[in-house]
Motif scaffolding. Sequence first.
Motif: not given
Length: 309
Positions: A288-296, A207-208, A275-284, A298-305
């Motif tokens: 003030g923090r940008e996640f690394r590739e590995k964190e992204i 939710t971050q 994927k579009r929903q995930f990007t829209q939700l998280n690209a706001r 894990e975040l998308f995997a959790q969203y899909l789950q």
Amino acid sequence: MATVTLCGYPCAGKTERAKQLATFLEAKLADPATPPQHRGKKVVVVNDESLSLPKRAYDDARAEKPARAALFSAVQRNLARDAIVLVDAMNYIKGSRYQMYCEAREVGVRTCTLFVATPPEQCRERNAARDETSAYLPATLDNLISRFEEPNSAARWDAPLVTVAADDPPLDQRSAGAEAGVHGSEAAEQIWRAITEGELKPPNLATQTIQTSSTSYLSLLDSTSTLIITTLLSRQSLSPLSGPTPLTLPTSPAPTRITLELNKPVTMPQLQRLKRQFTQLNARTASGREFREKEIAELFAQYLQEQLR
């Protein structure tokens, strides 16, 4: 303070229930017996009418998308710890209800879902009785009914779930012989307990929101989620998805290993939509923090789950 997401078929009577609930909540908030920390809060109703969104916006997907976006933006503007926001809309897509849930957790308020369960035939009768400006086209109504994703109390974004039938008493009507302090029906009191005593869940990784300071970061969001989709579809082509599905992603500086619990086939259009929903939700912009590739990943995997359950 809280958000209550109403959902149900078009013409199910959600707006009438929202008015009843608002009346009940205002009486509760003004009651001297209500704990001081809850008194003085405001009740805000957000719906298509308050945003001047016509029913014709649901006739096709191109018009519906900005209408849903306008509703969500209004919810974001009004969500606050001193307000109870009633989202009076169909909210027929579970992904939309998940967005409301995530936004509420980010703000730090409780959530509840009110399902107005009215039979489809009764909804059609009500629609036929409306004037042209407030009625759905018959084909649009049938399409929306067929696409409705019923809420499930087992899903975290729908819980706690309160269901009212078309013939249930008004939410702002006290039962005969009700004790002092009761201002509405049992369903209304159940909602009150959910938004004042329910578990207040803190924001977590799912939710971050993410700081988008550059176009390269948006590209990283897109490329990482696309990598998971292609890897998942490749795995599915080899064997049916059943239970835990481990995936190894060629991320840098080291491979990322994630596991999805899937028990049914997935399709490219379905995954692209998520994927579009995930990007829209998280690209706001927010934390003030940008996640690394590995964190992204894990975040998308959790969203899909959560979405593919």
